[in-house]
Design a protein around this motif. Structure first.
Motif, PDB file in Angstrom:
ATOM      1  N   GLU A   8      11.651   0.379 -13.377  1.00  0.00           N
ATOM      2  CA  GLU A   8      10.917  -0.654 -12.651  1.00  0.00           C
ATOM      3  C   GLU A   8      10.631  -0.217 -11.209  1.00  0.00           C
ATOM      4  O   GLU A   8       9.542  -0.472 -10.676  1.00  0.00           O
ATOM      5  CB  GLU A   8      11.698  -1.973 -12.648  1.00  0.00           C
ATOM      6  CG  GLU A   8      11.752  -2.697 -13.981  1.00  0.00           C
ATOM      7  CD  GLU A   8      12.774  -2.110 -14.923  1.00  0.00           C
ATOM      8  OE1 GLU A   8      13.544  -1.221 -14.477  1.00  0.00           O
ATOM      9  OE2 GLU A   8      12.809  -2.503 -16.108  1.00  0.00           O
ATOM     10  N   ILE A   9      11.613   0.431 -10.602  1.00  0.00           N
ATOM     11  CA  ILE A   9      11.423   0.889  -9.213  1.00  0.00           C
ATOM     12  C   ILE A   9      10.326   1.943  -9.148  1.00  0.00           C
ATOM     13  O   ILE A   9       9.493   1.944  -8.232  1.00  0.00           O
ATOM     14  CB  ILE A   9      12.748   1.424  -8.644  1.00  0.00           C
ATOM     15  CG1 ILE A   9      13.743   0.263  -8.484  1.00  0.00           C
ATOM     16  CG2 ILE A   9      12.527   2.122  -7.299  1.00  0.00           C
ATOM     17  CD1 ILE A   9      15.138   0.692  -8.083  1.00  0.00           C
ATOM     18  N   ASP A  10      10.297   2.843 -10.119  1.00  0.00           N
ATOM     19  CA  ASP A  10       9.236   3.866 -10.160  1.00  0.00           C
ATOM     20  C   ASP A  10       7.861   3.219 -10.329  1.00  0.00           C
ATOM     21  O   ASP A  10       6.884   3.628  -9.695  1.00  0.00           O
ATOM     22  CB  ASP A  10       9.491   4.853 -11.295  1.00  0.00           C
ATOM     23  CG  ASP A  10      10.614   5.829 -10.980  1.00  0.00           C
ATOM     24  OD1 ASP A  10      10.993   5.917  -9.795  1.00  0.00           O
ATOM     25  OD2 ASP A  10      11.109   6.500 -11.903  1.00  0.00           O
ATOM     26  N   LEU A  11       7.788   2.213 -11.203  1.00  0.00           N
ATOM     27  CA  LEU A  11       6.507   1.520 -11.405  1.00  0.00           C
ATOM     28  C   LEU A  11       6.062   0.828 -10.119  1.00  0.00           C
ATOM     29  O   LEU A  11       4.874   0.866  -9.758  1.00  0.00           O
ATOM     30  CB  LEU A  11       6.641   0.493 -12.540  1.00  0.00           C
ATOM     31  CG  LEU A  11       6.780   1.043 -13.957  1.00  0.00           C
ATOM     32  CD1 LEU A  11       7.003  -0.097 -14.945  1.00  0.00           C
ATOM     33  CD2 LEU A  11       5.525   1.820 -14.361  1.00  0.00           C
ATOM     34  N   LEU A  12       7.006   0.195  -9.434  1.00  0.00           N
ATOM     35  CA  LEU A  12       6.666  -0.487  -8.184  1.00  0.00           C
ATOM     36  C   LEU A  12       6.199   0.503  -7.124  1.00  0.00           C
ATOM     37  O   LEU A  12       5.282   0.213  -6.353  1.00  0.00           O
ATOM     38  CB  LEU A  12       7.872  -1.273  -7.665  1.00  0.00           C
ATOM     39  CG  LEU A  12       8.173  -2.585  -8.400  1.00  0.00           C
ATOM     40  CD1 LEU A  12       9.531  -3.119  -7.990  1.00  0.00           C
ATOM     41  CD2 LEU A  12       7.080  -3.611  -8.132  1.00  0.00           C
ATOM     42  N   HIS A  13       6.816   1.679  -7.086  1.00  0.00           N
ATOM     43  CA  HIS A  13       6.406   2.673  -6.102  1.00  0.00           C
ATOM     44  C   HIS A  13       4.968   3.119  -6.365  1.00  0.00           C
ATOM     45  O   HIS A  13       4.142   3.192  -5.442  1.00  0.00           O
ATOM     46  CB  HIS A  13       7.349   3.875  -6.124  1.00  0.00           C
ATOM     47  CG  HIS A  13       7.039   4.877  -5.059  1.00  0.00           C
ATOM     48  ND1 HIS A  13       6.203   5.958  -5.271  1.00  0.00           N
ATOM     49  CD2 HIS A  13       7.432   4.958  -3.753  1.00  0.00           C
ATOM     50  CE1 HIS A  13       6.098   6.654  -4.154  1.00  0.00           C
ATOM     51  NE2 HIS A  13       6.834   6.074  -3.223  1.00  0.00           N
ATOM     52  N   MET A  14       4.673   3.423  -7.633  1.00  0.00           N
ATOM     53  CA  MET A  14       3.312   3.839  -7.964  1.00  0.00           C
ATOM     54  C   MET A  14       2.306   2.721  -7.707  1.00  0.00           C
ATOM     55  O   MET A  14       1.227   2.951  -7.142  1.00  0.00           O
ATOM     56  CB  MET A  14       3.248   4.280  -9.432  1.00  0.00           C
ATOM     57  CG  MET A  14       3.843   5.644  -9.703  1.00  0.00           C
ATOM     58  SD  MET A  14       3.381   6.283 -11.336  1.00  0.00           S
ATOM     59  CE  MET A  14       4.227   5.137 -12.414  1.00  0.00           C
ATOM     60  N   ALA A  15       2.678   1.508  -8.125  1.00  0.00           N
ATOM     61  CA  ALA A  15       1.760   0.376  -7.926  1.00  0.00           C
ATOM     62  C   ALA A  15       1.553   0.100  -6.447  1.00  0.00           C
ATOM     63  O   ALA A  15       0.431  -0.216  -6.005  1.00  0.00           O
ATOM     64  CB  ALA A  15       2.313  -0.866  -8.632  1.00  0.00           C
ATOM     65  N   GLY A  16       2.634   0.204  -5.650  1.00  0.00           N
ATOM     66  CA  GLY A  16       2.501  -0.014  -4.213  1.00  0.00           C
ATOM     67  C   GLY A  16       1.580   1.017  -3.570  1.00  0.00           C
ATOM     68  O   GLY A  16       0.744   0.680  -2.711  1.00  0.00           O
ATOM     69  N   MET A  17       1.710   2.258  -3.987  1.00  0.00           N
ATOM     70  CA  MET A  17       0.869   3.310  -3.432  1.00  0.00           C
ATOM     71  C   MET A  17      -0.599   3.127  -3.818  1.00  0.00           C
ATOM     72  O   MET A  17      -1.509   3.489  -3.057  1.00  0.00           O
ATOM     73  CB  MET A  17       1.360   4.678  -3.922  1.00  0.00           C
ATOM     74  CG  MET A  17       2.713   5.104  -3.371  1.00  0.00           C
ATOM     75  SD  MET A  17       2.680   5.440  -1.594  1.00  0.00           S
ATOM     76  CE  MET A  17       1.648   6.903  -1.537  1.00  0.00           C
ATOM     77  N   LEU A  18      -0.842   2.561  -4.996  1.00  0.00           N
ATOM     78  CA  LEU A  18      -2.214   2.517  -5.532  1.00  0.00           C
ATOM     79  C   LEU A  18      -2.794   1.108  -5.605  1.00  0.00           C
ATOM     80  O   LEU A  18      -3.894   0.925  -6.147  1.00  0.00           O
ATOM     81  CB  LEU A  18      -2.237   3.136  -6.938  1.00  0.00           C
ATOM     82  CG  LEU A  18      -1.884   4.628  -7.016  1.00  0.00           C
ATOM     83  CD1 LEU A  18      -1.800   5.068  -8.472  1.00  0.00           C
ATOM     84  CD2 LEU A  18      -2.922   5.461  -6.277  1.00  0.00           C
ATOM     85  N   HIS A  19      -2.109   0.115  -5.054  1.00  0.00           N
ATOM     86  CA  HIS A  19      -2.573  -1.262  -5.255  1.00  0.00           C
ATOM     87  C   HIS A  19      -3.959  -1.509  -4.659  1.00  0.00           C
ATOM     88  O   HIS A  19      -4.699  -2.379  -5.126  1.00  0.00           O
ATOM     89  CB  HIS A  19      -1.558  -2.267  -4.680  1.00  0.00           C
ATOM     90  CG  HIS A  19      -1.513  -2.312  -3.193  1.00  0.00           C
ATOM     91  ND1 HIS A  19      -0.929  -1.331  -2.413  1.00  0.00           N
ATOM     92  CD2 HIS A  19      -1.995  -3.245  -2.305  1.00  0.00           C
ATOM     93  CE1 HIS A  19      -1.043  -1.637  -1.145  1.00  0.00           C
ATOM     94  NE2 HIS A  19      -1.684  -2.805  -1.038  1.00  0.00           N
ATOM     95  N   ASP A  20      -4.349  -0.748  -3.625  1.00  0.00           N
ATOM     96  CA  ASP A  20      -5.648  -0.948  -2.990  1.00  0.00           C
ATOM     97  C   ASP A  20      -6.669   0.130  -3.367  1.00  0.00           C
ATOM     98  O   ASP A  20      -7.689   0.283  -2.690  1.00  0.00           O
ATOM     99  CB  ASP A  20      -5.496  -0.983  -1.465  1.00  0.00           C
ATOM    100  CG  ASP A  20      -5.067  -2.356  -0.957  1.00  0.00           C
ATOM    101  OD1 ASP A  20      -5.225  -3.334  -1.711  1.00  0.00           O
ATOM    102  OD2 ASP A  20      -4.582  -2.435   0.182  1.00  0.00           O
ATOM    103  N   ILE A  21      -6.403   0.872  -4.455  1.00  0.00           N
ATOM    104  CA  ILE A  21      -7.294   1.975  -4.832  1.00  0.00           C
ATOM    105  C   ILE A  21      -8.727   1.485  -5.058  1.00  0.00           C
ATOM    106  O   ILE A  21      -9.709   2.208  -4.814  1.00  0.00           O
ATOM    107  CB  ILE A  21      -6.770   2.693  -6.104  1.00  0.00           C
ATOM    108  CG1 ILE A  21      -7.581   3.945  -6.415  1.00  0.00           C
ATOM    109  CG2 ILE A  21      -6.757   1.758  -7.297  1.00  0.00           C
ATOM    110  CD1 ILE A  21      -7.410   5.050  -5.421  1.00  0.00           C
ATOM    111  N   GLY A  22      -8.873   0.226  -5.478  1.00  0.00           N
ATOM    112  CA  GLY A  22     -10.207  -0.327  -5.724  1.00  0.00           C
ATOM    113  C   GLY A  22     -11.048  -0.473  -4.470  1.00  0.00           C
ATOM    114  O   GLY A  22     -12.285  -0.626  -4.554  1.00  0.00           O
ATOM    115  N   LYS A  23     -10.423  -0.404  -3.293  1.00  0.00           N
ATOM    116  CA  LYS A  23     -11.190  -0.532  -2.047  1.00  0.00           C
ATOM    117  C   LYS A  23     -12.101   0.662  -1.810  1.00  0.00           C
ATOM    118  O   LYS A  23     -12.948   0.622  -0.910  1.00  0.00           O
ATOM    119  CB  LYS A  23     -10.231  -0.705  -0.861  1.00  0.00           C
ATOM    120  CG  LYS A  23      -9.570  -2.090  -0.832  1.00  0.00           C
ATOM    121  CD  LYS A  23      -8.715  -2.270   0.411  1.00  0.00           C
ATOM    122  CE  LYS A  23      -8.116  -3.681   0.456  1.00  0.00           C
ATOM    123  NZ  LYS A  23      -7.260  -3.884   1.643  1.00  0.00           N
TER     124      LYS A  23
END
Length: 487
Positions: free
Chosen positions: A340-355
């Motif tokens: 879960e921590i790994d998923l959160l790290h990746m998601a946190g890094m990429l959460h704004d990729i759509g910008k």
């Protein structure tokens, strides 16, 4: 079944040896003869016997001394005593010393065969139980190793299983490549306090690292090895077993276990099981190494994606890394697992990729967005899912990115989910994203003072953000007092 059992008959009377050989051979047992205890001990040290049938009174070495020597050497043979001079006290002493049974002379051959068959059946059942136990222990190790994705965690798991299954007094683990700063790890009082033993064991590990042979050493086998026994002129009061950690085309390390003379000697079965443990651990170390390399490569790719967004928006530089850091910090405080921590790290890094798909004049607008501009900005969640949805390895985080602007009261976007409808990890990303936004300078405002940030969090708990998550994060902020902007 009986043909697989090997029996050593020891008696100074040739006639009795021959009678036993004929009877046991006729019953299907393989039989070897010895005329006295010394001869029997030499043969027992050279090969494995399932059962030793020995007379009690013999010249040179009697049956009781033979039994003691076999037990001292940890030779895995059952022992049956035959004598015409025995008493009840003698029988009790022999059984306490490890004899499986006792037969008084004169005896009937049928009675002897019944006793032998009973001892061999108990041995067969015991061996099956030992094999089952070894399989269970090996499966337990494999399962635990498989859950570790870091080579240091694999090492700790391996050492833990060694202590549990082999009860060593000391451990020496040599891994030159995977533990570069400290390639030799030593644990246990014996190796920590005895420099002589420590030098001996480390030299043994170095030798195995070069040549690959396994060793089982104690006071009885050390003399037969190629090691210099002058190190221990008073004898070798230890039991040591050491095996290489081998991959098909590479040796990654060596493990050595040590017991002192107060504990039982390690046996050949222990050495074999340790070899199996070492083989599984070597494979797990290779997998963790490959995973580590792949993870590093993925993190580099993820970081480059995040930087591609931040190049467009000066005021959000470092934003993604901080969101990832906050989300992981909260996850660890909540006791979430590594996955879960790994998923959160990746998601946190990429959460704004759509910008990447949002026009620059909207991203960097110094004032408030118009209604139309805000609708365009809201599309970055959808764009993020579309971009990463094409990457199979990112499928577990696309939902987190898509929903990281949902609100607990259902007033968020893009789907207006409410409460538990919002993925739990997405709620963590939402909270971390909001906190980072409030504590950072933006194109349209400066960072908020910490008291206003905490007030906003308290006010939005239960409506904008998950209440329990918000309370937990506020507790972390107050406790750790990180150096975020304050006014």
């Amino acid at each position: 079944m009986t043909s697989s059992f090997h029996v050593l008959v020891v008696d100074d009377e040739p006639a009795l040896r021959e009678i036993c050989e004929e009877a046991l051979g006729g019953a299907g047992y393989r039989v070897t003869l010895a005329a006295n205890g010394q001869e029997a001990l030499a043969k027992a040290c050279e090969r494995c016997f399932d059962l030793v049938i020995s007379d009690l009174r013999m010249p040179a070495m009697n049956g009781q001394d033979l039994l003691s020597q076999i037990r001292q050497r940890n030779i895995d043979s059952d022992f049956l005593v035959i004598t015409g001079y025995g008493t009840t006290e003698t029988a009790v002493d022999l059984m306490k010393n490890g004899a499986a049974d006792y037969i008084a002379k004169p005896f009937d051959i049928k009675h002897l065969l019944l006793r032998v068959r009973s001892v061999m059946e108990q041995r067969r059942l015991r061996k099956e139980q030992e094999k089952l136990s070894a399989v269970v222990r090996m499966l337990g190790l494999s399962k635990r190793l498989g859950s570790q994705l870091n080579h240091l965690a694999v090492v700790e798991e391996f050492l833990s299983h060694l202590r549990e299954n082999f009860t060593p007094d000391a451990i020496c683990l040599l891994m030159p490549e995977m533990m570069e700063q400290k390639p030799c790890r030593i644990q246990g009082r014996l190796l920590e306090t005895s420099e002589l033993l420590r030098v001996f064991v480390t030299k043994l590990c170095d030798k195995i690292m070069r040549h690959g042979r396994s060793y089982l050493l104690d006071q009885f086998t050390l003399r037969q090895s190629s090691f210099n026994t002058a190190f221990f002129p008073q004898g070798f009061p230890y039991s040591v077993m050491a095996v290489p950690l081998d991959l098909p085309h590479k040796r990654v390390g060596v493990i050595a276990l040590v017991r002192d003379e107060k504990n039982a000697l390690y046996r050949e079965q222990d050495l074999q099981l340790l070899g199996v443990f070492a083989s599984h651990t070597a494979s797990a170390l290779q997998n963790s190494h490959l995973y580590s390399r792949l993870r590093t490569m993925n993190q580099d790719v993820i970081r480059s994606f995040a930087q591609a967004v931040e190049v467009k928006d000066y005021y959000t530089r470092g934003h993604s890394e901080r969101v990832a850091e906050y989300a992981c910090r909260l996850a660890r405080a909540l006791g979430l697992g590594t996955k879960e921590i790994d998923l959160l790290h990746m998601a946190g890094m990429l959460h704004d990729i759509g910008k990447i798909g949002i026009p620059d004049h909207i991203l960097n607008k110094p004032g408030a967005l118009t209604e139309d501009e805000y609708e365009i900005m809201k599309r970055h969640s959808v764009m993020g899912r579309e971009i990463l949805g094409q990457v199979e390895a990112m499928k577990d985080i696309t939902g987190l990115i898509y929903h990281h602007h949902e609100r607990l009261d259902g007033q968020g976007y893009p789907d207006g989910l409410a409460g538990d409808e919002i993925p739990f990890l997405a709620r963590i990303i939402c909270l971390a994203d909001s906190y980072e936004a409030m504590t950072s300078n933006r194109a349209y405002r400066q960072a908020l003072p910490m008291d206003k940030v905490m007030y906003a969090l308290e006010r939005g708990a239960g409506t904008q953000w998950d209440r329990e998550l918000t309370v937990a994060w506020m507790s972390i902020v107050e406790r750790e007092k990180p150096g975020y902007p304050q006014q």
